[in-house]
Design a protein around this motif. Structure first.
Motif, short mmCIF file in Angstrom:
data_model
loop_
_atom_site.label_atom_id
_atom_site.label_comp_id
_atom_site.label_asym_id
_atom_site.label_seq_id
_atom_site.Cartn_x
_atom_site.Cartn_y
_atom_site.Cartn_z
N ALA A 114 0.83 -1.20 0.00
CA ALA A 114 0.00 0.00 0.00
C ALA A 114 0.87 1.25 0.00
O ALA A 114 0.53 2.26 -0.64
N MET A 115 1.99 1.21 0.71
CA MET A 115 2.93 2.33 0.70
C MET A 115 3.55 2.49 -0.68
O MET A 115 3.67 3.61 -1.19
N VAL A 116 3.95 1.39 -1.28
CA VAL A 116 4.55 1.45 -2.61
C VAL A 116 3.53 1.96 -3.63
O VAL A 116 3.86 2.76 -4.52
N ALA A 117 2.26 1.52 -3.50
CA ALA A 117 1.22 1.98 -4.42
C ALA A 117 1.02 3.48 -4.32
O ALA A 117 0.81 4.17 -5.32
N ALA A 118 1.09 4.02 -3.08
CA ALA A 118 0.98 5.47 -2.91
C ALA A 118 2.13 6.17 -3.59
O ALA A 118 1.96 7.24 -4.21
N LYS A 119 3.34 5.60 -3.50
CA LYS A 119 4.50 6.20 -4.16
C LYS A 119 4.38 6.13 -5.68
O LYS A 119 4.86 7.02 -6.39
N VAL A 120 3.75 5.08 -6.19
CA VAL A 120 3.52 5.00 -7.64
C VAL A 120 2.69 6.18 -8.10
O VAL A 120 2.98 6.81 -9.13
N LYS A 121 1.64 6.50 -7.36
CA LYS A 121 0.79 7.63 -7.74
C LYS A 121 1.53 8.96 -7.59
O LYS A 121 1.27 9.90 -8.33
N MET A 122 2.44 9.05 -6.64
CA MET A 122 3.20 10.27 -6.44
C MET A 122 4.27 10.45 -7.52
O MET A 122 4.48 11.56 -8.03
N LYS A 292 -6.29 3.28 0.14
CA LYS A 292 -7.48 2.73 0.79
C LYS A 292 -7.81 1.35 0.25
O LYS A 292 -8.15 0.43 1.00
N ALA A 293 -7.68 1.19 -1.08
CA ALA A 293 -7.99 -0.10 -1.69
C ALA A 293 -7.06 -1.19 -1.18
O ALA A 293 -7.49 -2.31 -0.88
N TYR A 294 -5.77 -0.89 -1.07
CA TYR A 294 -4.83 -1.90 -0.60
C TYR A 294 -4.98 -2.17 0.89
O TYR A 294 -4.75 -3.30 1.36
N MET A 295 -5.36 -1.16 1.66
CA MET A 295 -5.65 -1.40 3.06
C MET A 295 -6.81 -2.38 3.22
O MET A 295 -6.72 -3.38 3.95
N LEU A 296 -7.91 -2.09 2.54
CA LEU A 296 -9.07 -2.97 2.63
C LEU A 296 -8.76 -4.34 2.03
O LEU A 296 -9.22 -5.37 2.54
N GLY A 297 -7.97 -4.36 0.95
CA GLY A 297 -7.63 -5.62 0.32
C GLY A 297 -6.83 -6.53 1.22
O GLY A 297 -7.08 -7.73 1.31
N TYR A 656 0.33 8.72 1.64
CA TYR A 656 1.46 7.83 1.85
C TYR A 656 1.75 7.66 3.34
O TYR A 656 2.01 6.55 3.81
N ARG A 657 1.70 8.76 4.09
CA ARG A 657 1.95 8.65 5.53
C ARG A 657 0.89 7.77 6.20
O ARG A 657 1.19 6.97 7.09
N ARG A 658 -0.36 7.93 5.76
CA ARG A 658 -1.42 7.10 6.32
C ARG A 658 -1.16 5.62 6.01
O ARG A 658 -1.37 4.75 6.86
N ALA A 660 1.76 4.26 5.58
CA ALA A 660 2.89 3.81 6.39
C ALA A 660 2.44 3.45 7.81
O ALA A 660 2.82 2.40 8.35
N TRP A 661 1.63 4.31 8.41
CA TRP A 661 1.13 4.01 9.76
C TRP A 661 0.25 2.77 9.76
O TRP A 661 0.33 1.94 10.68
N TYR A 662 -0.59 2.64 8.75
CA TYR A 662 -1.46 1.46 8.66
C TYR A 662 -0.62 0.19 8.53
O TYR A 662 -0.88 -0.81 9.21
N SER A 663 0.40 0.23 7.69
CA SER A 663 1.24 -0.95 7.47
C SER A 663 1.94 -1.37 8.75
O SER A 663 1.97 -2.56 9.11
N LEU A 664 2.49 -0.40 9.45
CA LEU A 664 3.19 -0.71 10.69
C LEU A 664 2.23 -1.24 11.76
O LEU A 664 2.55 -2.20 12.48
N ALA A 665 1.06 -0.62 11.86
CA ALA A 665 0.10 -1.04 12.88
C ALA A 665 -0.41 -2.45 12.60
O ALA A 665 -0.50 -3.29 13.51
N LEU A 666 -0.76 -2.73 11.34
CA LEU A 666 -1.27 -4.06 10.99
C LEU A 666 -0.21 -5.12 11.22
O LEU A 666 -0.50 -6.21 11.76
N THR A 667 1.03 -4.83 10.82
CA THR A 667 2.12 -5.78 11.03
C THR A 667 2.33 -6.05 12.52
O THR A 667 2.53 -7.20 12.94
N LEU A 668 2.29 -4.99 13.31
CA LEU A 668 2.47 -5.13 14.76
C LEU A 668 1.40 -6.04 15.36
O LEU A 668 1.70 -6.91 16.18
N VAL A 669 0.16 -5.87 14.91
CA VAL A 669 -0.94 -6.64 15.48
C VAL A 669 -0.88 -8.11 15.07
O VAL A 669 -0.89 -9.01 15.91
#
Length: 728
Positions: A114-122, A292-297, A656-658, A660-669
């Motif tokens: 999801a972070m990489v996808a945000a960077k693709v759009k940027m 958002k799509a990758y988060m939900l996915g 992108y920041r969102r 990053a936080w989502y990725s870290l939080a989900l991985t932690l859980v």
């Protein structure tokens, strides 16, 4: 009949269905979806502005797909036959820890992607493939290196999908495995050629709908309706007895009801970043909704291996001593288990012939369509079909193979044919070549899976080995689109060093742990993890250190200048768009356009080029901040809807920041907070906790169904209403 070789202590897996059912499912369902694609393509061409004849629409769905449908496509694309079969094998072999760690391995990849996808759009919103980004930044050498990894990934994925699907068809119907290997991809290719990427998204919706409905049916049967299991409490008692009869080596007390499982902890981390199918979905999504799509996915997909395998994989272990078990009085042999037959065996016991048909369909037609999807993204985000009673394994192969077909055709068309052979290829030529290569790859996929089968390589072998061969490329690929200091030397040094050290660790680990280097031992979990971790960590370490020794100061101007490619019929539309300020290059900062790349493409016959940028919304703080992100409007439509505001660079950074936080939080859980305390505590589930655990799988699967089934319909309610009004 191509059955598994019978050995001492092994019982042949008895087919529950006739061969005619196998051939009917393999051939009939593929052509059913082809007919559906024809209808959808006709409706799209008549009522909507997105034309499947456009190369942009065909390969990237005009970058306008909404998050609900992208989420659905991610779940469909990542639900390989291995997801259903190998995760169930993990549950059958290791107990409750197997499905959890299998799900963790895929979910955290999607979270970080999801972070990489945000960077693709940027930084590269005009790209069609991730290899275009590599070439724009590092040139031909790096492009060819990662082209090798991209095609290697697709070979591994295609082999996994087709071997898993063919083994399931063979076990349940007696259909010849080689025939299944050839007929599966050919039928899928037919409907991919008709539709394109958006059409594949629509088929993904149908596949995912069927997948979740059948998962819910198995929940009801295993945990309630079936006399073989009876209830959650009865399942618990059967699993406790299974731990006494056949204890698991490496599990605490040999129990199937503990997270303290040494081998169950092993999972891979490589497939997403090297698979063009996932990049294709990031490219196809609207800029504002990609993350958002990758988060939900990621959240939704986790329910598939965790819920499905916890249900059927554990049921297979619990029911080994049931007279209705296909290999009774023996458990599944090592070869049968590696081929992924735990889930089919359980389904046959709890639902009889109906369960066998359901497994057959869901395995075959979810992942296969994924392969086609990666080849031809092109239809509307607004369709659902089908009977939810018979499509489980079939749906997995169809959905995944369709995605891989779209992906491989995009790689060939944009990164080989147009880059090195025909730089001036027209829009119509690009689409035509894509069609040809899809047909070629469908035949080659059948040949490739047959070669693997004859070499005694099965689904389990490919599942573990994919991390071995792909891990060295993961970090360099991710950093290419996201880190400005990355250098060409770092990319080559990291990828090649990781590959060499990974291979050495593979051989040495296999020899030291298992005593002998041979084909079966190389795919053992500890052999694979030695190589995968070595390749992943050392490639990342070397890439970063070499780059920091002489860091680059890349501003991503070249990647932002990658142009969308439209045919001459779009000239009038593009002109009017430019006049209104949408997609115009006149308002862009001069440093956004890579003039050499743009000039080369502008020379192409019968084509127009549109580079994508948005105005900078705040003062720049460095070279990269001074550059706008990409927002194109082409003949196939805009990257966003007409009238939708351009997505600025500042907003994309916030997205992108969102992520990053989502990725870290989900991985932690999922990777630490939930499993690790139970692992070190050596906790064995009580009946009450097992009931709670099952309830969590059911609730998670129900929420995933909402995201994948209800959300796409809600997001496209206006288009659906318009279509129904125009048709009727």
């Amino acid at each position: 009949m191509d059955q598994f070789q019978v050995q001492v202590g092994e019982t042949e897996f008895k087919p529950l269905l006739s061969q005619s059912v196998g051939y009917g499912v393999v051939v009939g369902v593929g052509f059913f979806f082809a007919a559906m694609m024809l209808c959808l393509t006709a409706l799209q061409a008549k009522f909507f502005k997105f034309s499947p004849s456009s190369s942009e629409e065909f390969s990237s769905a005009s970058r306008s797909v909404k998050p609900g449908l992208v989420c659905c496509g991610i779940v469909s694309a990542w639900t390989w036959s291995a997801t259903l079969l190998q995760s169930s094998t993990a549950a059958y072999t290791f107990g409750v820890s197997g499905p959890w760690w299998y799900g963790v391995g895929g979910t955290i990849q999607l979270a970080f992607f999801a972070m990489v996808a945000a960077k693709v759009k940027m930084n590269a919103n005009g790209a069609h493939t991730f290899l275009e980004i590599v070439r724009a930044r590092f040139g031909t050498g790096a492009h060819l290196l990662f082209t090798f990894y991209a095609f290697l990934c697709i070979l591994v994925v295609c082999g996994s999908l087709l071997l898993g699907g063919a083994a399931t068809v063979n076990a349940l119907t007696g259909m010849n495995i080689i025939a299944a290997c050839f007929l599966l991809p050919i039928g899928i290719a037919v409907y991919v050629v008709f539709g394109g990427l958006r059409a594949t998204f629509v088929c993904d919706y149908a596949h995912t709908l069927i997948l979740f409905v059948i998962i819910y049916l198995f929940f009801g049967s295993v945990y309630g309706a079936s006399d073989a299991t009876g209830s959650i409490g009865a399942m618990y008692d059967l699993l406790v007895q299974a731990g006494r009869d056949a204890p698991v080596v490496g599990n605490h007390d040999g129990s199937y009801l503990t997270m303290k499982s040494n081998q169950g902890l092993v999972f891979g981390f490589s497939g997403v970043f090297c698979d063009q199918g996932y990049w294709q979905r990031a490219i196809a999504s609207a800029p504002r909704s990609t993350t958002k799509a990758y988060m939900l996915g990621g959240l939704s997909w986790f329910a598939v291996p965790w819920g499905f395998a916890s249900c059927l994989g554990l049921a297979a272990r619990a029911l080994v001593n049931n007279p209705a078990f296909p290999t009774y009085p023996n458990p599944l042999s090592a070869s049968q288990s590696s081929a992924g037959l735990a889930a089919p065996a359980a389904a046959a016991v709890v639902m009889g012939r109906g369960g066998a048909i359901a497994i057959l369909l869901v395995v075959l037609y979810v992942r296969a369509s994924h392969e086609v999807t990666n080849t031809h993204i092109g239809l509307m985000c607004i369709h659902s079909v089908c009977s939810p009673t018979v499509h489980l394994p079939s749906m997995a192969v169809t959905s995944a193979v369709s995605a891989e077909l779209i992906a491989v055709s995009s790689l060939f068309t944009y990164d080989l044919y147009r880059t090195y052979h025909r730089p001036d290829a027209t829009n119509d030529e690009i689409v035509r070549v894509s069609h040809y290569f899809i047909c070629f790859w469908a035949v080659w996929a059948g040949c490739w899976s047959t070669i693997l089968h004859k070499a005694s390589i099965d689904l389990g072998w490919l599942f573990y080995v994919q991390g071995v061969v792909l891990s060295p490329a993961v970090i360099p690929i991710a950093l290419t689109v996201s880190w400005s200091k990355l250098t060409r030397a770092g990319v080559f040094a990291g990828s090649l060093t990781g590959a060499v050290l990974g291979m050495l660790a593979w051989m040495v680990g296999c020899w030291k742990i298992y005593g002998e280097i041979n084909v079966p031992n190389l795919a053992e979990p500890y052999s694979a993890v030695c190589s995968g971790l070595t390749g992943l960590l050392f490639s990342g370490l070397v890439t970063v250190l070499v780059s920091l020794a002489k860091p680059a100061r890349y501003d991503f101007a070249g990647t932002r200048a990658i142009a969308t490619y439209t045919d001459s019929r779009a000239a009038a539309d593009s002109s009017s768009s430019s006049a209104s300020g949408l997609g115009s290059t006149q308002d862009q900062p001069e440093d956004i356009v890579d003039s050499k790349t743009a000039d080369d493409i502008e020379k192409s016959k019968g084509a127009v080029v549109t580079t994508n940028a948005v105005p900078v919304e705040c003062p720049a703080t460095d070279a990269s901040d001074a550059l706008g992100s990409v927002n194109t409007k082409t003949d196939a439509g805009a990257n966003a809807k007409e009238g939708e505001e351009a997505v600025g660079y500042t907003e994309l950074k916030r997205i992108y920041r969102r992520a990053a936080w989502y990725s870290l939080a989900l991985t932690l859980v999922v990777a630490i907070l939930v499993p690790i305390p139970m692992f070190f505590a050596r906790y064995v589930f009580s009946k009450a906790f097992y009931t709670f655990w099952v309830a969590c799988t059911i609730i998670w699967a129900a929420m995933s169904g909402v995201f994948c089934i209800v959300l796409p319909l809600w997001e496209s309610r206006v288009e659906l209403w318009t279509l129904l009004g125009d048709v009727f």
